[in-house]
Design a protein around this motif. Structure first.
Motif, PDB file in Angstrom:
ATOM      1  N   GLY A   1     -31.345  21.945  59.370  1.00 45.64           N
ATOM      2  CA  GLY A   1     -32.678  21.356  60.109  1.00 45.64           C
ATOM      3  C   GLY A   1     -32.824  23.223  61.293  1.00 45.64           C
ATOM      4  O   GLY A   1     -32.959  22.690  62.182  1.00 45.64           O
ATOM      5  N   TYR A   2     -33.342  23.606  60.337  1.00 46.08           N
ATOM      6  CA  TYR A   2     -33.980  25.144  61.140  1.00 46.08           C
ATOM      7  C   TYR A   2     -34.844  26.123  60.365  1.00 46.08           C
ATOM      8  O   TYR A   2     -35.178  25.729  59.462  1.00 46.08           O
ATOM      9  N   GLY A   3     -35.704  26.953  61.115  1.00 53.03           N
ATOM     10  CA  GLY A   3     -36.349  27.190  60.539  1.00 53.03           C
ATOM     11  C   GLY A   3     -35.948  28.837  60.551  1.00 53.03           C
ATOM     12  O   GLY A   3     -34.829  29.016  60.221  1.00 53.03           O
ATOM     13  N   LEU A   4     -36.907  29.814  60.316  1.00 48.80           N
ATOM     14  CA  LEU A   4     -36.231  31.022  60.520  1.00 48.80           C
ATOM     15  C   LEU A   4     -35.332  31.769  61.880  1.00 48.80           C
ATOM     16  O   LEU A   4     -33.802  32.218  61.587  1.00 48.80           O
ATOM     17  N   CYS A   5     -35.387  30.762  63.100  1.00 51.32           N
ATOM     18  CA  CYS A   5     -35.263  31.542  64.136  1.00 51.32           C
ATOM     19  C   CYS A   5     -34.575  32.096  64.414  1.00 51.32           C
ATOM     20  O   CYS A   5     -33.717  32.759  64.446  1.00 51.32           O
ATOM     21  N   SER A   6     -35.509  33.566  65.023  1.00 47.93           N
ATOM     22  CA  SER A   6     -34.720  34.714  65.045  1.00 47.93           C
ATOM     23  C   SER A   6     -34.296  35.252  64.031  1.00 47.93           C
ATOM     24  O   SER A   6     -32.912  36.238  64.700  1.00 47.93           O
ATOM     25  N   HIS A   7     -34.005  34.803  62.835  1.00 53.15           N
ATOM     26  CA  HIS A   7     -33.765  35.363  61.586  1.00 53.15           C
ATOM     27  C   HIS A   7     -32.340  35.561  61.520  1.00 53.15           C
ATOM     28  O   HIS A   7     -31.466  35.447  61.029  1.00 53.15           O
ATOM     29  N   GLY A   8     -32.018  34.021  62.466  1.00 49.40           N
ATOM     30  CA  GLY A   8     -30.553  33.768  62.701  1.00 49.40           C
ATOM     31  C   GLY A   8     -30.103  32.997  60.690  1.00 49.40           C
ATOM     32  O   GLY A   8     -28.783  32.372  60.934  1.00 49.40           O
ATOM     33  N   LEU A   9     -31.128  32.630  60.296  1.00 52.13           N
ATOM     34  CA  LEU A   9     -30.465  31.980  59.314  1.00 52.13           C
ATOM     35  C   LEU A   9     -30.299  32.868  57.685  1.00 52.13           C
ATOM     36  O   LEU A   9     -29.887  32.824  56.354  1.00 52.13           O
ATOM     37  N   ASN A  10     -30.852  34.387  58.183  1.00 51.95           N
ATOM     38  CA  ASN A  10     -30.719  35.173  57.366  1.00 51.95           C
ATOM     39  C   ASN A  10     -29.029  35.534  56.567  1.00 51.95           C
ATOM     40  O   ASN A  10     -28.498  35.732  57.996  1.00 51.95           O
ATOM     41  N   GLY A  11     -28.944  35.482  55.804  1.00 53.59           N
ATOM     42  CA  GLY A  11     -28.045  35.394  55.447  1.00 53.59           C
ATOM     43  C   GLY A  11     -26.546  34.369  54.553  1.00 53.59           C
ATOM     44  O   GLY A  11     -25.822  34.078  54.138  1.00 53.59           O
ATOM     45  N   LEU A  12     -27.331  32.765  55.108  1.00 55.35           N
ATOM     46  CA  LEU A  12     -27.019  31.401  54.815  1.00 55.35           C
ATOM     47  C   LEU A  12     -26.306  31.483  53.209  1.00 55.35           C
ATOM     48  O   LEU A  12     -27.450  31.934  52.103  1.00 55.35           O
ATOM     49  N   ARG A  13     -25.786  30.700  53.051  1.00 52.82           N
ATOM     50  CA  ARG A  13     -25.089  31.384  51.377  1.00 52.82           C
ATOM     51  C   ARG A  13     -25.260  29.720  50.880  1.00 52.82           C
ATOM     52  O   ARG A  13     -24.444  28.593  51.909  1.00 52.82           O
ATOM     53  N   CYS A  14     -25.406  29.280  49.478  1.00 51.22           N
ATOM     54  CA  CYS A  14     -25.251  28.022  48.868  1.00 51.22           C
ATOM     55  C   CYS A  14     -24.163  28.150  48.385  1.00 51.22           C
ATOM     56  O   CYS A  14     -24.086  28.890  47.053  1.00 51.22           O
ATOM     57  N   GLY A  15     -22.734  26.804  48.414  1.00 51.86           N
ATOM     58  CA  GLY A  15     -21.840  27.132  47.727  1.00 51.86           C
ATOM     59  C   GLY A  15     -22.095  25.634  46.790  1.00 51.86           C
ATOM     60  O   GLY A  15     -21.435  25.797  45.915  1.00 51.86           O
ATOM     61  N   GLY A  16     -22.766  24.730  47.193  1.00 55.67           N
ATOM     62  CA  GLY A  16     -22.816  23.768  46.623  1.00 55.67           C
ATOM     63  C   GLY A  16     -24.096  23.890  45.223  1.00 55.67           C
ATOM     64  O   GLY A  16     -24.251  24.716  44.891  1.00 55.67           O
TER      65      GLY A  16
END
Length: 224
Positions: A64-79
């Motif tokens: 439940g986020y957008g890019l949000c000041s690049h705060g999701l940069n680097g988010l990783r999917c492990g599942g």
């Protein structure tokens, strides 16, 4: 144990998420809105929450986020999959699309936007004044400092989400307008984007980013 499908959302979107997943077998993890104040810390914190949800059994995770000041940069999917709205921030979600978001910004370039979830999370200007500024500066200096920070804004705009009937949120919005001397605007939200994110196909599109196991999110994914 987490549900197989879990939503991880910013606190400001809690009201919409709770309404839409009510009665469904979907887990919900709410993350404090204050995390936005340190966007560089967001990826690490959100990755920890994603990993715990995956370890608890979640196979599909929705952010439940957008890019949000690049705060999701680097988010990783492990599942199995990680689903993200392809929008700049929560306003795109609340207004129904990034296209409408851009049109609203063009129509009201001097507006600052608020909505019920922002007020509920005490992230509105008046709450920031009372919590962050007054204890340090005193009432008069604090108000003057906030007024200066908003001097280029002509309006405060309220996005009506239609998911609750509690009048206290709009009342607080109008109090913000009065204290800071801004003209109020009201806009209707559109939950279509939320429906796409929560219940739409699990595949990438112009509105949705999909990551699979081992993939990492980059800011460029929101631009391509």
């Amino acid at each position: 144990m987490a549900a197989e499908k879990t939503v991880i959302t910013c606190e400001v979107l809690r009201l919409e998420m709770e309404k839409l997943i009510d009665g469904r077998d979907i887990g919900l993890e709410v993350v404090e809105a204050a995390l936005h104040r340190t966007p560089r810390k967001m990826p690490q914190r959100l990755n920890e929450i994603v990993r715990k949800a995956e370890e608890g059994g979640a196979r599909e995770i929705i952010m439940g986020y957008g890019l949000c000041s690049h705060g999701l940069n680097g988010l990783r999917c492990g599942g199995r999959s990680l689903k993200i709205a392809k929008c700049h921030d929560c306003l795109g979600l609340l207004l129904g699309s990034s296209e409408r978001h851009q049109k609203v910004l063009a129509q009201w370039p001097g507006a600052l936007y608020m909505f019920a979830g922002m007020v509920a999370a005490s992230f509105d200007p008046l709450s920031c004044l009372e919590r962050d500024y007054v204890p340090r500066l005193g009432e008069k200096k604090a108000l003057r400092a906030m007024e200066l920070s908003f001097k280029h804004y002509t309006h405060f705009a309220y996005i009506e989400n239609r998911v609750n009937d509690d009048p206290k949120y709009k009342k607080r919005f109008l109090e913000n307008c009065r204290v800071f001397g801004k003209e109020p605007l009201e806009l209707d939200s559109d939950l279509n984007y939320f429906h796409k994110l929560l219940f739409g196909p699990d595949q990438p599109s112009k509105d949705i980013i999909m990551l699979t196991a081992g993939q990492q999110l980059a800011s460029d994914d929101f631009l391509n």
